[in-house]
Scaffold this motif. Structure first.
Motif, PDB file in Angstrom:
ATOM      1  N   ALA A  49       0.716  -1.189  -0.042  1.00 13.00           N
ATOM      2  CA  ALA A  49      -0.055  -0.018  -0.031  1.00 13.00           C
ATOM      3  C   ALA A  49       0.786   1.372   0.057  1.00 13.00           C
ATOM      4  N   LEU A  50       2.036   1.591   0.800  1.00 14.37           N
ATOM      5  CA  LEU A  50       2.655   2.367   0.826  1.00 14.37           C
ATOM      6  C   LEU A  50       3.790   2.501  -0.227  1.00 14.37           C
ATOM      7  N   GLY A  51       4.278   1.277  -0.821  1.00 13.80           N
ATOM      8  CA  GLY A  51       4.968   1.449  -1.783  1.00 13.80           C
ATOM      9  C   GLY A  51       6.575   0.806  -1.458  1.00 13.80           C
ATOM     10  N   GLU A  52       7.071   0.076  -2.515  1.00 14.99           N
ATOM     11  CA  GLU A  52       8.262  -0.243  -2.093  1.00 14.99           C
ATOM     12  C   GLU A  52       9.234   0.839  -1.618  1.00 14.99           C
ATOM     13  N   GLY A  53      10.070   0.748  -0.585  1.00 17.78           N
ATOM     14  CA  GLY A  53      11.236   1.543  -0.448  1.00 17.78           C
ATOM     15  C   GLY A  53      10.457   2.912   0.336  1.00 17.78           C
ATOM     16  N   GLN A  54       9.408   2.952   0.367  1.00 16.80           N
ATOM     17  CA  GLN A  54       8.717   4.199   0.728  1.00 16.80           C
ATOM     18  C   GLN A  54       8.871   4.134   2.649  1.00 16.80           C
ATOM     19  N   ALA A  55       8.803   2.964   3.373  1.00 13.81           N
ATOM     20  CA  ALA A  55       8.731   3.195   4.665  1.00 13.81           C
ATOM     21  C   ALA A  55       9.449   1.842   5.138  1.00 13.81           C
ATOM     22  N   ARG A  56       9.894   2.081   6.365  1.00 14.82           N
ATOM     23  CA  ARG A  56      10.972   1.193   7.127  1.00 14.82           C
ATOM     24  C   ARG A  56      10.025   1.121   8.548  1.00 14.82           C
ATOM     25  N   PHE A  57      10.493  -0.292   8.865  1.00 18.56           N
ATOM     26  CA  PHE A  57      10.217  -0.389  10.702  1.00 18.56           C
ATOM     27  C   PHE A  57      11.285   0.345  11.382  1.00 18.56           C
ATOM     28  N   VAL A  58      11.075   0.794  12.556  1.00 17.69           N
ATOM     29  CA  VAL A  58      12.059   1.883  13.302  1.00 17.69           C
ATOM     30  C   VAL A  58      11.935   1.664  14.670  1.00 17.69           C
ATOM     31  N   GLY A  59      12.984   1.820  15.353  1.00 19.81           N
ATOM     32  CA  GLY A  59      12.855   1.880  16.856  1.00 19.81           C
ATOM     33  C   GLY A  59      12.668   0.297  17.444  1.00 19.81           C
ATOM     34  N   GLY A  60      11.810   0.478  18.465  1.00 28.72           N
ATOM     35  CA  GLY A  60      11.795  -0.792  19.232  1.00 28.72           C
ATOM     36  C   GLY A  60      11.308  -2.048  18.777  1.00 28.72           C
ATOM     37  N   ALA A  61      10.657  -2.062  17.728  1.00 31.57           N
ATOM     38  CA  ALA A  61      10.081  -3.292  16.674  1.00 31.57           C
ATOM     39  C   ALA A  61      11.629  -3.823  16.240  1.00 31.57           C
ATOM     40  N   VAL A  62      12.367  -2.978  15.703  1.00 27.10           N
ATOM     41  CA  VAL A  62      13.630  -3.613  15.101  1.00 27.10           C
ATOM     42  C   VAL A  62      14.589  -4.052  16.056  1.00 27.10           C
ATOM     43  N   ARG A  63      14.862  -3.195  17.178  1.00 28.00           N
ATOM     44  CA  ARG A  63      15.750  -3.552  18.398  1.00 28.00           C
ATOM     45  C   ARG A  63      15.329  -5.075  19.007  1.00 28.00           C
ATOM     46  N   ASP A  64      13.854  -5.177  19.321  1.00 26.72           N
ATOM     47  CA  ASP A  64      13.409  -6.182  19.931  1.00 26.72           C
ATOM     48  C   ASP A  64      13.671  -7.563  19.324  1.00 26.72           C
ATOM     49  N   THR A  65      13.254  -7.274  18.051  1.00 24.56           N
ATOM     50  CA  THR A  65      13.427  -8.522  17.132  1.00 24.56           C
ATOM     51  C   THR A  65      14.814  -8.898  16.956  1.00 24.56           C
ATOM     52  N   LEU A  66      15.734  -8.063  16.877  1.00 24.94           N
ATOM     53  CA  LEU A  66      17.122  -8.370  16.822  1.00 24.94           C
ATOM     54  C   LEU A  66      17.700  -9.124  18.073  1.00 24.94           C
ATOM     55  N   LEU A  67      17.164  -8.894  19.081  1.00 31.43           N
ATOM     56  CA  LEU A  67      17.389  -9.337  20.226  1.00 31.43           C
ATOM     57  C   LEU A  67      16.506 -10.626  20.737  1.00 31.43           C
ATOM     58  N   GLY A  68      15.732 -10.794  19.871  1.00 30.19           N
ATOM     59  CA  GLY A  68      14.884 -12.205  19.992  1.00 30.19           C
ATOM     60  C   GLY A  68      13.800 -11.939  21.146  1.00 30.19           C
ATOM     61  N   GLN A  69      13.292 -10.842  21.286  1.00 29.15           N
ATOM     62  CA  GLN A  69      12.447 -10.304  22.334  1.00 29.15           C
ATOM     63  C   GLN A  69      10.948 -10.054  21.596  1.00 29.15           C
ATOM     64  N   PRO A  70       9.814 -10.367  22.674  1.00 31.60           N
ATOM     65  CA  PRO A  70       8.502 -10.098  21.837  1.00 31.60           C
ATOM     66  C   PRO A  70       8.483  -8.656  21.527  1.00 31.60           C
ATOM     67  N   VAL A  71       7.752  -8.215  20.395  1.00 34.46           N
ATOM     68  CA  VAL A  71       7.617  -6.905  19.873  1.00 34.46           C
ATOM     69  C   VAL A  71       6.260  -6.447  20.499  1.00 34.46           C
ATOM     70  N   LYS A  72       6.157  -5.370  21.009  1.00 31.97           N
ATOM     71  CA  LYS A  72       4.840  -4.939  21.669  1.00 31.97           C
ATOM     72  C   LYS A  72       4.345  -3.919  20.595  1.00 31.97           C
TER      73      LYS A  72
ATOM     74  N   GLY B  81      13.963  -6.983   5.070  1.00 36.30           N
ATOM     75  CA  GLY B  81      14.480  -7.367   6.346  1.00 36.30           C
ATOM     76  C   GLY B  81      16.055  -6.637   6.256  1.00 36.30           C
ATOM     77  N   GLU B  82      16.449  -5.872   5.189  1.00 33.88           N
ATOM     78  CA  GLU B  82      17.710  -5.354   5.531  1.00 33.88           C
ATOM     79  C   GLU B  82      17.631  -4.264   6.585  1.00 33.88           C
ATOM     80  N   ILE B  83      18.775  -4.101   7.516  1.00 30.23           N
ATOM     81  CA  ILE B  83      18.935  -3.202   8.592  1.00 30.23           C
ATOM     82  C   ILE B  83      19.646  -2.136   8.197  1.00 30.23           C
ATOM     83  N   PHE B  84      18.957  -0.910   8.634  1.00 34.49           N
ATOM     84  CA  PHE B  84      19.747   0.520   8.326  1.00 34.49           C
ATOM     85  C   PHE B  84      20.315   0.877   9.598  1.00 34.49           C
TER      86      PHE B  84
END
Length: 381
Positions: free
Chosen positions: A12-35, A123-126
Motif C-alpha cells: 500500500a505504501l510502496g516499495e522503499g517508502q517506509a521502514r520499521f524503526v525503533g523498538g520493533a527492530v531492536r527487540d526483533t534483533l534481540l529475539g524478544q517479543p515486540v509490543k 529485512g535489511e537493517i539500516f
C-alpha cells in the motif's frame, strides 16, 4: 504482526517508502517479543492516508500534526510517521518539520539502539549511528552529544536509566552518565505525570535495583524522589524473586518510600497516580515490621494490599496461594431474629463475631453460630 499484514502495508505504501524503526527492530534483533510497531516513511501524512484508503486499510490520524497515522491491521496497529527533523526544542517539547533523509530522521532520536531501521520486504537493517554494535555490547548510548540530546528532551535522562535497566548489561557509557548527572536538575521542569509514568515504567522491569542505586549515586534520584531508599528496593526485589512473585511497580515504589502514610499520599499526588493507586500506596505505607496472619491481612486489605505488606516485610506469602477470600455469612437480620433490637448494637455484635471468625481462621457456619451464641450470652460466656 502477521507476514500478510506486513506485505499488505508495504504494498500500500510502496516499495522503499517506509521502514520499521525503533523498538520493533531492536527487540526483533534481540529475539524478544515486540509490543509496539512503528514505521517511518518518506511519504507525507496526507499521502499515507490516501494510499491506505486506496488499499482499504483502516487508518486513524492519531498524531497528524506530528506526521503520524495509525494503520489498523488484523495483527495489530502500526504507527506510521513521516521522516522529521527538529526545528526547535525546549526540553519539554519539540517543533519539528518533515524531512526526506533517513539519517536526518535517525539523528533526532535518543539512543543508537533505538535508531535502527528495517526494510519490511527484505529485512535489511539500516544503522546510521552504530546501534547494532551497541546492541551486541548491550550498551545504551545517546546519539551524538549526550548533553544536547538531553537538552532537547529532559525526559531522556529517565529514559536512559530505564533502557539501561532493560538492556544495559554491557559497559556503561561514561559520557551518558556524566550528562545525566550534570543535567539532572532539568527534570524539575517536566510535568509530574511524565516523570511519574517513566519512573513506574522503570520500576516495572525485572530488576531495576542496581539502576536505581546508580541514579541515587549520580544525584538523579534525589531530584525526582528525594525520599527514596534504594537498598529497601533491592531487598524487596530479592524477596519477590525468592517467593516467585511478578514485578509490581507500585509495590516497588512503596519499598522506596518510608512507612509514612502522609508522605506516600504526597508522592502519589506528585506522580499523578490514580485514586486506587494512591489508596494502595498509602495502605502499604501503613505497614508494620510484623504484618500478622497473611489470610487475616488479605481479608481486611484485599489480596494486593496483603501481598504488599507481606513482601515489604520479607514474610512468606504461601498461605495466600490458591486461597480465595471468604465471604462472612452472618447478616444483621439473623442477629435481630435472635431478639436484639435493630440499631448500633447489631453492628457491634456483627463486628465482634467477625473479628473472632477471622482470628480463628475463617471457620464454617456452624462455628459462626457458636460464636454468635457466645456473644449473645454476654461476657460470662
Amino acid at each position: 504482526m502477521h507476514r500478510e499484514d506486513i506485505a499488505a502495508l508495504n504494498a500500500a505504501l510502496g516499495e522503499g517508502q517506509a521502514r520499521f524503526v525503533g523498538g520493533a527492530v531492536r527487540d526483533t534483533l534481540l529475539g524478544q517479543p515486540v509490543k509496539d510497531i512503528d514505521m517511518a516513511t518518506l511519504l507525507r501524512p496526507e499521502e499515507v492516508i490516501a494510499r491506505l484508503d486506496a488499499a482499504a486499510i483502516r487508518n486513524v490520524p492519531t498524531g497528524i500534526d506530528h506526521g503520524t497515522v495509525t494503520a489498523v491491521l488484523p495483527g495489530g496497529p502500526v504507527e506510521i510517521t513521516t521522516l522529521r527533523h527538529d526545528v526547535s526544542t525546549d526540553g519539554r517539547r519539540a517543533t519539528v518539520a518533515f524531512a526526506s533523509d533517513w539519517q536526518e530522521d535517525a539523528a533526532r532520536r535518543d539512543f543508537t539502539i533505538n535508531a535502527l531501521y528495517a526494510d519490511p520486504a527484505t529485512g535489511e537493517i539500516f544503522d546510521y549511528f552504530g546501534g547494532r554494535a551497541d546492541l551486541d555490547k548491550r550498551c545504551v548510548r545517546f546519539i551524538g552529544d549526550a548533553r544536547q540530546r538531553i537538552r532537547e528532551d529532559h525526559l531522556r535522562i529517565l529514559r536512559y536509566f530505564r533502557f539501561q535497566a532493560r538492556f544495559g548489561t554491557g559497559p556503561v557509557d561514561a559520557e551518558a552518565e556524566s550528562a545525566c548527572s550534570e543535567l539532572a536538575a532539568s527534570l524539575k521542569g517536566l510535568s509530574r505525570e511524565r516523570v511519574g509514568m517513566e519512573t513506574m515504567n522503570l520500576l516495572g522491569l525485572p530488576d531495576p535495583a542496581p539502576t536505581v542505586q546508580r541514579m541515587a549515586d549520580l544525584g538523579v534520584l534525589a531530584v525526582i524522589l528525594p525520599e527514596a531508599d534504594p537498598q529497601a528496593l533491592a531487598a524487596l526485589i530479592a524477596h519477590e524473586k525468592a517467593q516467585g512473585v511478578a514485578p509490581d511497580p507500585l509495590r516497588r515504589l512503596a519499598a522506596l518510600l518510608p512507612a509514612n502514610v502522609p508522605l506516600a499520599e504526597q508522592v502519589a499526588a506528585r506522580f499523578r497516580l490514580s485514586g486506587a493507586q494512591k489508596k494502595r500506596l498509602a495502605t502499604a505505607a501503613a505497614r508494620e515490621d510484623q504484618p500478622g496472619d497473611p489470610r487475616a491481612l488479605a481479608y481486611r486489605l484485599g489480596t494486593d494490599g496483603a501481598l504488599d505488606r507481606l513482601l515489604l516485610a520479607g514474610a512468606d506469602i504461601a498461605p495466600l496461594e490458591d486461597w480465595t477470600i471468604p465471604t462472612f455469612p452472618l447478616k444483621g437480620g439473623q442477629i435481630v431474629a435472635r431478639g436484639v433490637g435493630a440499631g448500633p448494637e447489631v453492628a457491634r455484635i456483627l463486628h465482634r463475631v467477625k473479628d473472632r471468625w477471622i482470628a480463628e481462621g475463617f471457620p464454617d457456619e456452624s462455628r459462626i453460630a457458636e460464636l454468635l451464641d457466645a456473644e449473645l450470652a454476654g461476657p460470662a460466656a
